[in-house]
Design a protein around this motif. Sequence first.
Motif, PDB file in Angstrom:
ATOM      1  N   TRP A 177       0.792  -1.334   0.036  1.00  0.00           N
ATOM      2  CA  TRP A 177      -0.123  -0.088   0.018  1.00  0.00           C
ATOM      3  C   TRP A 177       0.787   1.183  -0.051  1.00  0.00           C
ATOM      4  N   ASP A 180       2.582   1.937  -3.275  1.00  0.00           N
ATOM      5  CA  ASP A 180       1.718   2.477  -4.408  1.00  0.00           C
ATOM      6  C   ASP A 180       1.636   3.739  -3.929  1.00  0.00           C
ATOM      7  N   ARG A 183       4.120   6.158  -5.403  1.00  0.00           N
ATOM      8  CA  ARG A 183       4.240   6.037  -6.559  1.00  0.00           C
ATOM      9  C   ARG A 183       3.333   7.119  -7.084  1.00  0.00           C
ATOM     10  N   LEU A 184       2.157   7.102  -6.590  1.00  0.00           N
ATOM     11  CA  LEU A 184       0.886   8.058  -6.924  1.00  0.00           C
ATOM     12  C   LEU A 184       1.405   9.464  -6.322  1.00  0.00           C
ATOM     13  N   GLY A 197      -7.005   6.383 -14.608  1.00  0.00           N
ATOM     14  CA  GLY A 197      -6.163   5.243 -14.042  1.00  0.00           C
ATOM     15  C   GLY A 197      -5.828   5.606 -12.925  1.00  0.00           C
ATOM     16  N   TYR A 198      -5.327   6.741 -12.729  1.00  0.00           N
ATOM     17  CA  TYR A 198      -4.920   7.171 -11.278  1.00  0.00           C
ATOM     18  C   TYR A 198      -6.036   7.546 -10.388  1.00  0.00           C
ATOM     19  N   GLN A 201      -6.711   4.444  -9.167  1.00  0.00           N
ATOM     20  CA  GLN A 201      -5.923   4.129  -8.127  1.00  0.00           C
ATOM     21  C   GLN A 201      -6.109   4.423  -6.781  1.00  0.00           C
ATOM     22  N   ARG A 202      -6.568   5.777  -6.755  1.00  0.00           N
ATOM     23  CA  ARG A 202      -7.097   6.438  -5.141  1.00  0.00           C
ATOM     24  C   ARG A 202      -7.900   5.446  -4.552  1.00  0.00           C
ATOM     25  N   ARG A 204      -8.761   2.180  -5.367  1.00  0.00           N
ATOM     26  CA  ARG A 204      -8.238   1.147  -4.857  1.00  0.00           C
ATOM     27  C   ARG A 204      -7.607   1.176  -3.621  1.00  0.00           C
ATOM     28  N   LEU A 205      -6.816   2.226  -3.506  1.00  0.00           N
ATOM     29  CA  LEU A 205      -5.834   2.408  -2.105  1.00  0.00           C
ATOM     30  C   LEU A 205      -6.986   2.593  -1.099  1.00  0.00           C
ATOM     31  N   ASP A 577     -13.964   9.980  -6.499  1.00  0.00           N
ATOM     32  CA  ASP A 577     -12.697   9.734  -7.023  1.00  0.00           C
ATOM     33  C   ASP A 577     -11.567  11.055  -6.624  1.00  0.00           C
TER      34      ASP A 577
END
Length: 682
Positions: A177, A180, A183-184, A197-198, A201-202, A204-205, A577
């Motif tokens: 976690w 990731d 990287r974000l 995509g990003y 990713q937020r 998903r985190l 988001d």
Amino acid sequence: MSQSTQIPVRAADLIFSLKTFAAATLALVIALWLDLPRPYWAMATVYITSQPLAGATSSKALYRVLGTLIGAAASVAIIPTFVNAPELLSLVVALWVGGCLYLSLLDRTPRSYLFMLSGYTLALIAFPAVTDPGGIFDVAVARSEEITIGIICATLVSTLVLPRSVAPVVGAKVDDWLADARRLSRHIMLGGGGETGYQGQRLRLAAEALDIDTLASHLAFDQLANHHAVRGLRALRLHMLLLLPLLGSIRDRLTALDGRLQPKLKDLLRRIADWLIAANDRREPADTLRVAIADLRPPLHADASWDEIMTANLLIRLRELVDISEDCRALSAAIAADQDTSRVPLAFQTEQGIAPARHRDHTLALWSAAGVIIAILVCCGFWIGAGWVDGASAPMMAAVACSFFASQDDPAPSIQSFALWSLVAIVLVAIYLFGILPAISTIEMLIAALAPAFILFGVLIARPSTTPIGMALGANGATLLALQSTYNADFESYANSAAAFMVGMAAAIVLTRLMRSVRARWIAHRLLQTNWTTLAETAERRGNNDRAAFVGAMLDRLGLLAQRVAAIPAAERRDIDSLRQLRVGLNIIDLRRARHGLGPMTIQAIDAMLDQLAAACRNIAAAPMPAALLGTIDAALARALDEQAAPGQEDALIGLVGIRAGLFPDSPPYHMRPSEARSLVA
């Protein structure tokens, strides 16, 4: 995080299954040796209780013991009192099961299992005992003994034989976690983060943070977990909670300053981006970055431009990002070295002593409780009306099925699958009872005969994708076998019990579809509306508030929303988001804290804005954010800028800018003179 030696997944599944079967046969042998009336309950309990991770087994076992004892005590109190009025008895048992299920759904921790077990244990004991109410005490004691033996055997084998700790699993998930998140963070520092995509990713985190929280709740019961690691993970979790909304705020500020960043600020962003992902021995000191951030901060005054305000706000958030990132690395290193994390100096101080906040939907919990009550009453009505001697299994299984899957949006498909595999178990058990067991005369032969099927059931339980199948086959198979010290199977009795079993499952499916099944979109809409209500309540309060508790509750809902994101309309998905509601709430809390250090006219302007904001949040379903609120925010912002070196000015500006950017992201830049603010407030 420190990692134990990793066993290949398939080998780990087989080892878990062999351990579970060993614990089940041990429990069965002990129960037979003690001459308990239904020793097979001990065996079934092992398959209900056992989990691949030792901490999860221990937590479930503890609460199962307590829940069983409470349910047994309730049966002793209820059955003799109402046995002569079967309709009233059915109602009392149904209300007990429904009430316990309601409490279970509100809890959402391992402790919820206690409430659920307290409910359906009463049904399991009470309904078969109505023909002999005088023996209810002995029955309740025997059930408690049988179940407790199963729990003890499952816990001992899980803990002592090749134990698999929760801590390394949680640690690995936390490491992934954080990697990731770094990287974000780097991508946002370099000007990205807005791509689809990003944004995903937020989410998903956020969902993974909820999974980590669920796993970490078992750590307190894991005898293998180091207490320093448990404490460190708790501190690390608080920093993780604050990281996601912080990244959203930084991206908003960078978007607002798009194309107008100073060269020195661009260089600083590149340095932070490299620093975030660099190895510890190659990173420049965090203090160097803190000094660079402080040097770039522009002074704020009544005539400050919007770019100056946003730049100052961005730099404050960058300082927080550096502090939180540095703390996460320090805590991770201390946990890996088994050091006392309370001695680790932290740059970012979060509130202490906070229990993880959970979202509670009372309406949905009541709805689920009503569903199980009606299912039990329908089965009892059929049982009593038909005079079916072996019909007790119908309300029993209705109680169990409705309770097991009540936390799902639509429990009906899972109940249907459970019923299907229970039918498979009925067929397999019939083969055993009438084709294999009659030829068996020793306990050794019995164990050898049961091993192939029950080891397969254990492997299915060990794999998340097939856990419900394994549970249906293992628990129901052990129960339906009804193993005793002597063979006394009767086909007619077995067929009647199996038919009642399936009637209860069918009633649970039909009534759940009629009463309880809802779409994920409906659940998501309720979660979003609850977030707006929470924002309104936060704005209406005037004292200090616990930021970490607020973030915990909002991120908990965000994790629940992330699981249902495909069902959310595009217009509302944008709010999720961007973590819009969460970030606005945090800024409200910052603003409320700051107001106590400001002048009376500024406090009046802020309070007027908060009152208007609360009213708008409560009315968000009927109307969008009113344009007048933007003017009120700007008036409060102008007042805060007019403060001369007030102790709360910085936090007030952070809060106001964050609220403005969160609620009105597409509005033109702020521009208002303090004299205009005075006329607006007046």
